[in-house]
Structures are given as structure tokens and as C-alpha cells.
Design a protein around this motif. Sequence first.
Motif, mmCIF file in Angstrom:
data_model
loop_
_atom_site.group_PDB
_atom_site.id
_atom_site.type_symbol
_atom_site.label_atom_id
_atom_site.label_comp_id
_atom_site.label_asym_id
_atom_site.label_seq_id
_atom_site.Cartn_x
_atom_site.Cartn_y
_atom_site.Cartn_z
ATOM 1 N N ILE A 12 0.837 -1.209 0.000
ATOM 2 C CA ILE A 12 0.000 0.000 0.000
ATOM 3 C C ILE A 12 0.869 1.254 0.000
ATOM 4 C CG2 ILE A 12 -1.670 1.333 1.336
ATOM 5 C CD1 ILE A 12 -2.805 -1.361 2.333
ATOM 6 N N SER A 13 1.901 1.259 0.826
ATOM 7 C CA SER A 13 2.801 2.414 0.882
ATOM 8 C C SER A 13 3.492 2.619 -0.451
ATOM 9 C CB SER A 13 3.853 2.210 1.980
ATOM 10 O OG SER A 13 3.247 2.056 3.248
ATOM 11 N N GLY A 14 3.933 1.508 -1.068
ATOM 12 C CA GLY A 14 4.597 1.600 -2.364
ATOM 13 C C GLY A 14 3.690 2.166 -3.442
ATOM 14 N N LEU A 15 2.432 1.738 -3.452
ATOM 15 C CA LEU A 15 1.480 2.255 -4.435
ATOM 16 C C LEU A 15 1.268 3.753 -4.257
ATOM 17 C CD1 LEU A 15 -1.191 -0.600 -4.494
ATOM 18 C CD2 LEU A 15 0.283 0.103 -6.398
ATOM 19 N N LEU A 16 1.128 4.184 -3.008
ATOM 20 C CA LEU A 16 0.935 5.608 -2.742
ATOM 21 C C LEU A 16 2.155 6.417 -3.166
ATOM 22 C CD1 LEU A 16 -0.809 5.439 0.761
ATOM 23 C CD2 LEU A 16 -1.865 6.000 -1.442
ATOM 24 N N LEU A 17 3.341 5.873 -2.915
ATOM 25 C CA LEU A 17 4.568 6.570 -3.306
ATOM 26 C C LEU A 17 4.708 6.634 -4.825
ATOM 27 C CD1 LEU A 17 6.973 5.057 -0.637
ATOM 28 C CD2 LEU A 17 6.335 7.463 -0.843
ATOM 29 N N ASN A 18 4.287 5.576 -5.534
ATOM 30 C CA ASN A 18 4.365 5.569 -6.989
ATOM 31 C C ASN A 18 3.420 6.582 -7.615
ATOM 32 O OD1 ASN A 18 6.302 3.608 -8.077
ATOM 33 N ND2 ASN A 18 5.145 2.092 -6.916
ATOM 34 N N ILE A 19 2.285 6.807 -6.957
ATOM 35 C CA ILE A 19 1.287 7.726 -7.499
ATOM 36 C C ILE A 19 1.727 9.182 -7.383
ATOM 37 C CG2 ILE A 19 -1.050 8.621 -7.064
ATOM 38 C CD1 ILE A 19 -1.885 5.751 -6.391
ATOM 39 N N MET A 20 2.620 9.465 -6.441
ATOM 40 C CA MET A 20 3.099 10.843 -6.264
ATOM 41 C C MET A 20 3.769 11.332 -7.548
ATOM 42 S SD MET A 20 4.692 10.667 -2.410
ATOM 43 C CE MET A 20 5.309 12.349 -2.520
ATOM 44 N N PRO A 21 3.420 12.540 -8.027
ATOM 45 C CA PRO A 21 3.994 13.054 -9.280
ATOM 46 C C PRO A 21 5.488 13.331 -9.158
ATOM 47 C CG PRO A 21 2.734 14.769 -8.170
ATOM 48 C CD PRO A 21 2.469 13.492 -7.414
ATOM 49 N N GLY A 22 6.198 13.137 -10.259
ATOM 50 C CA GLY A 22 7.637 13.376 -10.297
ATOM 51 C C GLY A 22 8.099 13.366 -11.743
ATOM 52 N N PRO A 23 9.411 13.416 -11.984
ATOM 53 C CA PRO A 23 9.923 13.442 -13.360
ATOM 54 C C PRO A 23 9.511 12.216 -14.169
ATOM 55 C CG PRO A 23 11.704 13.102 -11.764
ATOM 56 C CD PRO A 23 10.496 13.514 -11.002
#
Length: 215
Positions: A12-23
Motif C-alpha cells: 500500500i505504501s509503495g502504491l501511494l509513493l508511486n502515485i506521487m507526481p515526479g519526473p
Amino acid sequence: MFGIHDLMLFVISGLLLNIMPGPDSLLIMARSATQGWRAGCAAALGIGAGTMMHISAAALGLSAVLATSATAFTVVKWVGAAYIVWCGISMLRARLKASETGKPAGLAVPSALPYRKIFAQGFLTNVLNPKVALFFLAFVPQFIDAGAANKPLAFLILGSIFNFNGMLWCNGLAIFTAFASARLKVKPLVALWLNRVTGGLFIALGARLALSEQH
């Protein structure tokens, strides 16, 4: 199993971190909007390959060098920042090009990059960012037991799960962006300016990376 605990929390934490916008997300969306979902997926696969390099390096202890050596961190940081800025400048310089079928200039489309170059762009954008390596060193060990018999194996398993989930998100983002662009009938000139705006954001992100400190 394998000395891993709280796996569901990790997912769950990984999915939330992946969704965060970035380059990475910006690159995927720009390529999908201007060249279609295949181009976006090519960028996503390149990013996934770069992430796997970070995971493997962290499991082998190589990323620990970036965490402890200021010189190594600075070298990788500046190389990565220079590459991201170069990508941004390339996007800013994008121009409309008439198609080979003889369409008039008014119906021209933005110049397209080969998929292999888009893959390489995604790979290098990710692998040359030392912050990604430090992220894995800080995040993944929290889900590995201190007494695990084979910590590198546990690290590789968790890292692969994180990357797999990330690829689901990135490829989904590529397909959604391409679909939305087609539905909205994004005109070539709009796609061109989207490319340029993304290029400007890449230059800003490169500058931010260059000014970042080792933690």
C-alpha cells in the motif's frame, strides 16, 4: 517468509509513493500525449529498468556508497541533473514537422522519437537520480527483519514487488493519458506546447536535483 514483515503495508505504501507526481510521471505523460500509449509505455519500461538497477545495487550494497561518500553522491547527482536538464532543453526545442505523406504545414505533427530512444530516456532519467537509490536504502529495510537469514534476497523480493506495482501504475498512466488526449482531440500545436512545458519542468527538476544535499 524470507524475513519480510508487514507486506500488505509495504504494498500500500509503495502504491501511494508511486502515485506521487515526479519526473517519471511527467515523462510518461508527455510521451503518451504527443506520441501515443506505446511511446508512454516505452518510457515506463525504461523507468522500470532503471528502478531495477537501483534495487539490485541497493541489495548488493553499492547504493550504500552513495549514502556514505559525499564525492560519489555529488558526481552522480551532477551527471543526473545535467542529463535531466538536457532532456528538458530537447523538449523545449521541439518543433512541428510535416509528415512524410505530404500534409501541409498546418497539419504537421510534433517530431517523434524512436521507442528505443524513449526507453533509454526513461532509463537514464531514473538511474542517474541518486535520490532514488537513497530512497530504497531508507524505505525497503523497514520491512525486513533484523534477524533475516538472507537480507539481500529479502531486499530484492520487496524491491521487485515495488517495481511491479510501479509498472502497473506507470503503464496505466501512459494508456490513460493517450486515451484522454485522443478523446480531447489534442491538436499538434497543443501537444507541442505540452512537450515544451514538460521540458521547462524537467529543467526545474534538474536544477532542484543539482542543489539537493546528501542526507
